[in-house]
Design an enzyme around this catalytic site. Structure first.
Site, PDB file in Angstrom:
ATOM      1  N   ASP A   9       0.789  -1.240   0.000  1.00  0.00           N
ATOM      2  CA  ASP A   9       0.000   0.000   0.000  1.00  0.00           C
ATOM      3  C   ASP A   9       0.823   1.294   0.000  1.00  0.00           C
ATOM      4  OD1 ASP A   9      -1.914  -1.947   0.217  1.00  0.00           O
ATOM      5  OD2 ASP A   9      -2.753  -1.248   2.114  1.00  0.00           O
ATOM      6  N   ASP A  51      -4.733  -0.711  -1.659  1.00  0.00           N
ATOM      7  CA  ASP A  51      -6.090  -0.525  -1.163  1.00  0.00           C
ATOM      8  C   ASP A  51      -6.914   0.014  -2.326  1.00  0.00           C
ATOM      9  OD1 ASP A  51      -6.626  -1.327   1.414  1.00  0.00           O
ATOM     10  OD2 ASP A  51      -6.697   0.688   2.256  1.00  0.00           O
ATOM     11  N   HIS A  53     -10.761   0.785  -2.746  1.00  0.00           N
ATOM     12  CA  HIS A  53     -12.117   0.788  -2.210  1.00  0.00           C
ATOM     13  C   HIS A  53     -13.130   1.435  -3.149  1.00  0.00           C
ATOM     14  CE1 HIS A  53     -10.539  -0.543   1.574  1.00  0.00           C
ATOM     15  NE2 HIS A  53      -9.877   0.578   1.824  1.00  0.00           N
ATOM     16  N   HIS A  85     -10.674   7.006   1.835  1.00  0.00           N
ATOM     17  CA  HIS A  85      -9.306   6.902   1.328  1.00  0.00           C
ATOM     18  C   HIS A  85      -9.210   5.833   0.247  1.00  0.00           C
ATOM     19  CE1 HIS A  85      -9.480   3.671   4.327  1.00  0.00           C
ATOM     20  NE2 HIS A  85      -8.512   3.082   3.648  1.00  0.00           N
ATOM     21  N   LYS A 110      -7.111  -4.855  -3.059  1.00  0.00           N
ATOM     22  CA  LYS A 110      -7.827  -5.359  -1.886  1.00  0.00           C
ATOM     23  C   LYS A 110      -8.803  -4.313  -1.370  1.00  0.00           C
ATOM     24  CE  LYS A 110      -4.014  -4.086   1.247  1.00  0.00           C
ATOM     25  NZ  LYS A 110      -4.710  -3.227   2.206  1.00  0.00           N
ATOM     26  N   CYS A 155      -2.114  -2.951   7.701  1.00  0.00           N
ATOM     27  CA  CYS A 155      -2.014  -3.758   6.482  1.00  0.00           C
ATOM     28  C   CYS A 155      -0.718  -4.570   6.411  1.00  0.00           C
ATOM     29  CB  CYS A 155      -2.201  -2.888   5.258  1.00  0.00           C
ATOM     30  SG  CYS A 155      -3.865  -2.138   5.222  1.00  0.00           S
TER      31      CYS A 155
END
Length: 215
Positions: A9, A51, A53, A85, A110, A155
């Site tokens: 990340d 990340d 989302h 975020h 993810k 993470c």
């Protein structure tokens, strides 16, 4: 023994000026680039997680009628309510611009399921679904991982613990990590937890020396 470098990340939102900026998060980027160079020299593949989302992710405080940085429950699991975020395709979700992202061989996304958070690069927080990472590593016959990134206490920690549980040997590049530290001791406790679970704690200099590469 086949190794891979796993970068966790290293995205804009976790660095200075980002929506969920980690203190000194930017300091990991130069270390990552040095680690990438050393691994490339040793023909070690480079893997990264992001990340990723959807805007309606329920771990975002605003989507769950919660206050940012407080805790609650999401889909039956303990949950920190985060600021918005790393929204898919937005600048905050992109790799840090100074990261040598062109050297990354495989990227795993993810946190795409809006109903459950996903700290680990291998599974969501409930281990109800897996990312493609484990399968890719198996296909490449990888047995050892060098892990670094953001954030130490979330993470990175969960990725390392899952990797160990899956049977990988893990070397944590400790000076290539920075933590959220909602409590001041969180990162140190995370490193101790990873070490107790079987991770080897190393510095960039130690890893580079083991790869017989000169910085």
């Amino acid at each position: 023994m086949k190794r891979a470098l796993l970068l966790i990340d290293l995205q804009n939102d976790f660095c200075e000026g980002g929506a969920l900026a980690v203190a000194q998060g930017d300091a990991t980027i130069n270390i990552a680039n040095l680690a990438i160079a050393a691994c490339r020299h040793a023909n070690i593949p480079v893997v990264a997680s992001q990340d990723w989302h959807p805007a309606d992710h329920r771990s975002f405080a605003v989507n769950s009628a919660a206050e940012v940085w407080t805790t609650g429950e999401l889909d039956g699991l303990p949950q920190v309510w985060w600021p918005v975020h790393c929204v898919q395709h937005q600048p905050g979700a992109a790799f840090h611009p100074e990261l040598n992202s062109a050297a990354i061989d495989f990227t795993v996304y993810k946190g795409e399921d809006p109903a459950i958070d996903s700290y680990s690069a291998f599974f969501d927080n409930g281990k109800r679904a897996a990312t493609p990472l484990h399968d890719w590593l198996k296909q490449q016959q990888i047995s050892h991982l060098i892990v670094m990134g953001l954030a130490t206490d979330y993470c990175v920690k969960f990725s390392v613990l899952d990797a160990l549980a899956l049977g990988y040997q893990v070397m944590l590049l400790a000076d290539g990590c920075r933590g959220v530290n909602m409590q001041p001791e969180d990162s140190q406790q995370a490193i101790e937890q990873m070490q107790q679970a079987g991770a080897e704690i190393q510095t960039l200099a130690q890893v580079v020396s083991s790869l017989q590469f000169t910085l």
